[in-house]
Write an enzyme that holds these catalytic residues in place. Structure first.
Site, PDB file in Angstrom:
ATOM      1  N   LYS A   1       0.849  -1.193   0.000  1.00 24.28           N
ATOM      2  CA  LYS A   1       0.000   0.000   0.000  1.00 24.28           C
ATOM      3  C   LYS A   1       0.881   1.238   0.000  1.00 24.28           C
ATOM      4  O   LYS A   1       1.469   1.595   1.014  1.00 24.28           O
ATOM      5  CB  LYS A   1      -0.898   0.020   1.241  1.00 24.28           C
ATOM      6  CG  LYS A   1      -2.036   1.001   1.072  1.00 24.28           C
ATOM      7  CD  LYS A   1      -2.546   1.578   2.372  1.00 24.28           C
ATOM      8  CE  LYS A   1      -1.680   2.691   2.891  1.00 24.28           C
ATOM      9  NZ  LYS A   1      -1.508   3.860   2.008  1.00 24.28           N
TER      10      LYS A   1
ATOM     11  N   GLU B   1      10.124   0.997  10.136  1.00 23.77           N
ATOM     12  CA  GLU B   1      11.057   2.097   9.816  1.00 23.77           C
ATOM     13  C   GLU B   1      10.299   3.383  10.098  1.00 23.77           C
ATOM     14  O   GLU B   1       9.471   3.804   9.290  1.00 23.77           O
ATOM     15  CB  GLU B   1      11.493   2.025   8.350  1.00 23.77           C
ATOM     16  CG  GLU B   1      12.273   0.776   7.980  1.00 23.77           C
ATOM     17  CD  GLU B   1      13.685   0.772   8.555  1.00 23.77           C
ATOM     18  OE1 GLU B   1      14.148   1.815   9.053  1.00 23.77           O
ATOM     19  OE2 GLU B   1      14.314  -0.298   8.522  1.00 23.77           O
TER      20      GLU B   1
ATOM     21  N   CYS C   1      13.331  11.054   6.638  1.00 27.54           N
ATOM     22  CA  CYS C   1      13.435  10.606   8.031  1.00 27.54           C
ATOM     23  C   CYS C   1      14.864  10.780   8.540  1.00 27.54           C
ATOM     24  O   CYS C   1      15.095  10.884   9.731  1.00 27.54           O
ATOM     25  CB  CYS C   1      13.046   9.140   8.122  1.00 27.54           C
ATOM     26  SG  CYS C   1      13.953   8.119   6.962  1.00 27.54           S
TER      27      CYS C   1
ATOM     28  N   GLU D   1       9.675  16.164  14.149  1.00 26.28           N
ATOM     29  CA  GLU D   1      10.304  16.159  12.819  1.00 26.28           C
ATOM     30  C   GLU D   1       9.863  17.404  12.053  1.00 26.28           C
ATOM     31  O   GLU D   1       8.671  17.647  11.924  1.00 26.28           O
ATOM     32  CB  GLU D   1       9.817  14.938  12.028  1.00 26.28           C
ATOM     33  CG  GLU D   1      10.449  13.646  12.427  1.00 26.28           C
ATOM     34  CD  GLU D   1      10.036  12.516  11.462  1.00 26.28           C
ATOM     35  OE1 GLU D   1       8.861  12.110  11.497  1.00 26.28           O
ATOM     36  OE2 GLU D   1      10.896  12.052  10.704  1.00 26.28           O
TER      37      GLU D   1
HETATM   38  P1  NAD Z   1       2.416   8.207   7.788  1.00 25.60           P
HETATM   39  O1  NAD Z   1       2.732   7.401   8.990  1.00 25.60           O
HETATM   40  O2  NAD Z   1       1.359   9.220   7.879  1.00 25.60           O
HETATM   41  O3  NAD Z   1       2.005   7.253   6.587  1.00 25.60           O
HETATM   42  C1  NAD Z   1       2.836   6.205   6.146  1.00 25.60           C
HETATM   43  C2  NAD Z   1       1.987   5.190   5.417  1.00 25.60           C
HETATM   44  O4  NAD Z   1       1.100   4.600   6.355  1.00 25.60           O
HETATM   45  C3  NAD Z   1       1.114   5.777   4.311  1.00 25.60           C
HETATM   46  O5  NAD Z   1       1.038   4.863   3.260  1.00 25.60           O
HETATM   47  C4  NAD Z   1      -0.228   5.907   4.997  1.00 25.60           C
HETATM   48  O6  NAD Z   1      -1.321   5.873   4.113  1.00 25.60           O
HETATM   49  C5  NAD Z   1      -0.224   4.664   5.865  1.00 25.60           C
HETATM   50  N1  NAD Z   1      -1.144   4.713   6.995  1.00 25.60           N
HETATM   51  C6  NAD Z   1      -1.519   5.785   7.722  1.00 25.60           C
HETATM   52  N2  NAD Z   1      -2.395   5.404   8.678  1.00 25.60           N
HETATM   53  C7  NAD Z   1      -2.564   4.063   8.552  1.00 25.60           C
HETATM   54  C8  NAD Z   1      -3.333   3.097   9.235  1.00 25.60           C
HETATM   55  N3  NAD Z   1      -4.110   3.411  10.266  1.00 25.60           N
HETATM   56  N4  NAD Z   1      -3.268   1.813   8.828  1.00 25.60           N
HETATM   57  C9  NAD Z   1      -2.489   1.458   7.791  1.00 25.60           C
HETATM   58  N5  NAD Z   1      -1.726   2.330   7.106  1.00 25.60           N
HETATM   59  C10 NAD Z   1      -1.765   3.628   7.481  1.00 25.60           C
HETATM   60  O7  NAD Z   1       3.803   8.834   7.302  1.00 25.60           O
HETATM   61  P2  NAD Z   1       4.061   9.773   6.046  1.00 25.60           P
HETATM   62  O8  NAD Z   1       3.615  11.143   6.402  1.00 25.60           O
HETATM   63  O9  NAD Z   1       3.561   9.153   4.792  1.00 25.60           O
HETATM   64  O10 NAD Z   1       5.655   9.707   5.966  1.00 25.60           O
HETATM   65  C11 NAD Z   1       6.467  10.485   6.746  1.00 25.60           C
HETATM   66  C12 NAD Z   1       6.961   9.708   7.947  1.00 25.60           C
HETATM   67  O11 NAD Z   1       7.658   8.541   7.505  1.00 25.60           O
HETATM   68  C13 NAD Z   1       7.955  10.472   8.765  1.00 25.60           C
HETATM   69  O12 NAD Z   1       7.715  10.261  10.128  1.00 25.60           O
HETATM   70  C14 NAD Z   1       9.292   9.846   8.363  1.00 25.60           C
HETATM   71  O13 NAD Z   1      10.314  10.008   9.299  1.00 25.60           O
HETATM   72  C15 NAD Z   1       8.919   8.436   8.158  1.00 25.60           C
HETATM   73  N6  NAD Z   1       9.895   7.738   7.310  1.00 25.60           N
HETATM   74  C16 NAD Z   1      10.727   6.836   7.889  1.00 25.60           C
HETATM   75  C17 NAD Z   1      11.681   6.197   7.131  1.00 25.60           C
HETATM   76  C18 NAD Z   1      12.616   5.203   7.749  1.00 25.60           C
HETATM   77  O14 NAD Z   1      13.212   4.449   6.994  1.00 25.60           O
HETATM   78  N7  NAD Z   1      12.773   5.160   9.056  1.00 25.60           N
HETATM   79  C19 NAD Z   1      11.775   6.475   5.763  1.00 25.60           C
HETATM   80  C20 NAD Z   1      10.910   7.405   5.197  1.00 25.60           C
HETATM   81  C21 NAD Z   1       9.962   8.034   5.992  1.00 25.60           C
END
Ligand code: NAD
Length: 491
Positions: free
Chosen positions: A188, A264, A298, A395
Site C-alpha cells: 500500500k 522504519e 526521516c 520532525e
Molecule cells: P504516515 O505514517 O502518515 O504514513 C505512512 C503510510 O502509512 C502511508 O502509506 C499511509 O497511508 C499509511 N497509513 C496511515 N495510517 C494508517 C493506518 N491506520 N493503517 C495502515 N496504514 C496507514 O507517514 P508519512 O507522512 O507518509 O511519511 C512520513 C513519515 O515517515 C515520517 O515520520 C518519516 O520520518 C517516516 N519515514 C521513515 C523512514 C525510515 O526508513 N525510518 C523512511 C521514510 C519516511
C-alpha cells in the site's frame, strides 16, 4: 536530462501511467468504483485520478497473495533473482519516465528523482544477489544423539506500507527482499504518491513476477482497508515505513496474531560540528543531510549542534550556501529545492518556524512560506533555537536548519540523546578517535561520520528507540522475510 521538460511531455508521462489497482496480475478498478485525486504539489493542480480501494479490494489483494504464496516460495532462488534483475534493468530503461512521474506527484527536483530511481533499482540488484545466497546450517548436537538442520524459509504473505517521501525506493527496499525470500505481498503506497508504485507494478509484471505475488492497493482509507487484513492473520508479516504514531498503532494490531514486524519510523537526527571539523566539508554535509528531498526525509538533520568557537563561521557559510539554492518546480533544471508535498506539510513547517522564533530563535535566512501557487517553503537557517522549541522534538520535514551552540563533548552527546527517536546522527570532526568515541555513544541505528548521507542498499538501514525495529538493506534485510526452522534428526 538537459532537454527542458515541456507541458506536453508532462502530460504524456501522466497519461501513460497506470492508475488502477494491481491485483492478482491484473489491472482493475476499485470494486466500489471509487477514485482519488493525485496532485502536483508544485502547482496544487490535479494530475490525474487513481483507483481508490475499499476493504473488499483489500481482501481480494490479500487472497491473491495467499493463493500465490505456496507456489512462489518453491520457485528456484535463481528464478526469483532473475525476476529482480529484469526489474532492475527495466527501471533503468524507463528511468526518464519514472523520474518525471515521481517529480510530478511528489515535487522533488528531477535530479533527485533520477537519484531515487537509481537507488530504488539498486535494492533489486542487491536482493537479486542475496536471493541465491540464502543459506542454512548442519551440525551435531553438543551432547551427541542428534543432528541439527537449520533451514531458512519464506515468512509468508506480507503487508508492505510505504510513505510519500521516497515513493519508489521505500517500496523496492521491501519488495526486493520479499521477492528474494519467496514472500508474496500486498503493498500500500501513500495516497499522495501512488503513481510511482503503480508504474513499478507494471515493470514487475514484465520482469516475470507471477500473478498474485505483488499486489498494489491504493486507498484513501488506509486504516479501514488494512486493519482487517492485519487482524486476519493471513498475512504473517508487516513491514511499515512511516511515522512513529502510525507505526505504534500498527504494532498493536499486529500483536493480535503475533505478526513479524519491521518498522522504519520517524527520526530526529542530530548533526554535530566539532571545533576541529573541516568546516567546508561540514557545510556540504549539512546541505546534504538537511536539503535532500527538500528536508522531507526521516534521515534529515533536525537539530544542528555547532561548537561555539565555529558557530559564526559555520552559520554564515551554511546560510550563504542554502541562500544560493533555488526553490521552484522540480521539473525546472535550476531547481534545487522543490515544494512541500502538500499544504498541510508546508503549514506545519511554517508553524514550527513561528514557534521557534517566538521562543527566541533568530532568522538568518528564509523564515516565511512562499506566496503563490504550489506549496513552497524556502531554505531557512535559524540560530539560537532554544531546546524548548517544538522543532527540537518534532520532525520538521522541511528545508529548515535550526542551529544551537555547544561547548563540550559530553554535554553534546547527552543533548543528542535527549529524544525518543534513534534513527541516525551525523558527526563532523577531523579526530578519528573522537569520531568513533561519539559514534559509539550516540543512541541511533546509524551514524554518518564526516558524511551527510547514510542510505545505501548494501548497508543495514534502521533505527533504535522509537525510530523502529529491524533493518532494511544489507545482508540483514532479507532475514526480515525469512523464518529460521530447526529440524532435529536423531542419530
Ligand atoms: P504516515 O505514517 O502518515 O504514513 C505512512 C503510510 O502509512 C502511508 O502509506 C499511509 O497511508 C499509511 N497509513 C496511515 N495510517 C494508517 C493506518 N491506520 N493503517 C495502515 N496504514 C496507514 O507517514 P508519512 O507522512 O507518509 O511519511 C512520513 C513519515 O515517515 C515520517 O515520520 C518519516 O520520518 C517516516 N519515514 C521513515 C523512514 C525510515 O526508513 N525510518 C523512511 C521514510 C519516511
Amino acid at each position: 536530462m538537459s532537454v527542458p521538460i515541456t507541458a506536453d511531455r508532462e502530460n504524456e508521462v501522466v497519461q501513460a501511467a497506470p492508475t488502477q489497482l494491481f491485483i492478482d496480475g491484473e489491472w482493475r478498478d476499485a470494486r466500489r468504483g471509487r477514485t482519488l485525486e493525485v496532485f502536483d504539489p508544485s502547482t496544487g493542480r490535479v494530475l490525474t485520478r487513481a483507483a481508490n480501494a475499499s476493504p473488499e479490494d483489500g481482501w481480494d489483494a490479500l487472497k491473491a497473495a495467499e493463493a500465490a504464496q505456496k507456489g512462489f516460495e518453491r520457485t528456484p532462488p535463481r528464478e526469483r533473482a532473475e525476476m529482480l534483475m529484469n526489474a532492475f534493468r527495466l527501471m533503468h530503461e524507463r528511468k526518464d519516465d519514472l523520474a518525471l512521474l515521481m517529480t510530478l506527484e511528489m515535487g522533488k527536483p528531477l535530479a533527485e528523482s533520477y537519484g531515487e530511481v537509481n537507488y530504488a533499482a539498486e535494492f533489486f540488484r542487491h536482493f537479486a544477489e542475496e536471493a541465491t545466497r540464502i543459506s542454512g546450517g548442519y551440525q551435531t548436537a553438543p551432547a551427541g544423539g542428534s543432528r541439527f538442520l537449520i533451514h531458512k524459509q519464506a515468512v509468508g504473505p506480507s503487508i508492505l506500507i510505504t510513505p510519500w517521501n521516497f515513493p519508489l525506493a521505500m517500496g523496492t527496499r521491501k519488495l526486493g527482499p520479499a521477492i528474494a525470500a519467496g514472500c508474496t505481498s500486498v503493498l500500500k503506497p501513500a495516497e499522495l504518491t501512488p503513481l510511482s508504485m503503480l508504474a513499478l507494478a507494471d515493470i514487475l509484471r514484465e520482469a516475470g513476477v507471477p500473478a498474485g505475488v505483488v499486489n498494489i492497493l491504493v486507498t484513501s482509507s488506509a486504516g479501514e482497508v488494512i486493519e482487517p487484513l492485519i487482524r486476519s492473520g493471513i498475512a504473517r508479516k508487516l513491514s511499515f515505513t512511516g511515522s512513529t504514531p502510525v507505526g505504534r498503532r500498527l504494532l498493536e494490531q499486529c500483536s493480535e496474531k503475533v505478526l513479524r514486524t519491521s518498522m522504519e519510523l520517524g527520526g530526529n537526527a542530530a548533526f554535530v560540528v566539532f571545533e576541529d571539523a573541516d568546516l567546508d566539508k561540514a557545510v556540504e554535509g549539512a546541505v546534504l543531510a538537511k536539503m535532500r528531498n527538500s528536508g522531507e526525509a526521516c534521515t534529515a538533520a533536525n537539530r544542528i549542534f555547532v561548537h561555539s568557537q565555529v558557530m559564526d563561521e559555520f552559520s554564515q557559510k551554511l546560510a550563504e550556501r542554502l541562500g544560493r539554492m533555488k526553490t521552484g518546480r522540480g521539473v525546472d533544471e535550476e531547481t534545487a529545492v522543490g515544494p512541500m508535498v502538500d499544504a498541510r506539510q508546508r503549514d506545519k513547517v511554517a508553524e514550527l518556524v513561528e514557534d521557534a522564533v517566538r521562543s527566541g530563535a533568530k532568522v538568518v535566512l528564509g523564515g516565511e512560506p512562499a506566496a503563490g501557487e504550489g506549496y513552497f517553503y524556502p531554505p531557512t537557517v535559524l540560530t539560537g533555537v532554544p531546546e524548548g522549541a517544538r522543532m527540537w522534538s518534532e520532525e520538521i520535514f522541511g528545508p529548515v536548519a535550526p542551529l544551537t551552540p555547544f561547548d563540550d563533548e559530553k554535554e553534546v552527546i547527552d543533548r543528542v540523546n535527549d529524544t525518543e527517536y534513534g534513527l541516525v546522527n551525523y558527526v563532523f570532526t577531523e579526530s578519528l578517535n573522537r569520531a568513533l568515541r561519539v559514534a559509539e555513544q550516540v543512541e541511533s541505528g546509524m551514524v554518518g561520520i564526516n558524511q551527510g548521507a547514510v542510505s545505501n542498499p548494501a548497508a543495514p538501514f534502521g533505527g533504535i528507540k522509537e525510530s523502529g525495529l529491524g533493518r532494511e538493506g544489507g545482508d540483514t534485510g532479507i532475514e526480515e522475510f525469512l523464518e529460521t526452522k530447526y529440524i532435529g534428526i536423531a542419530m
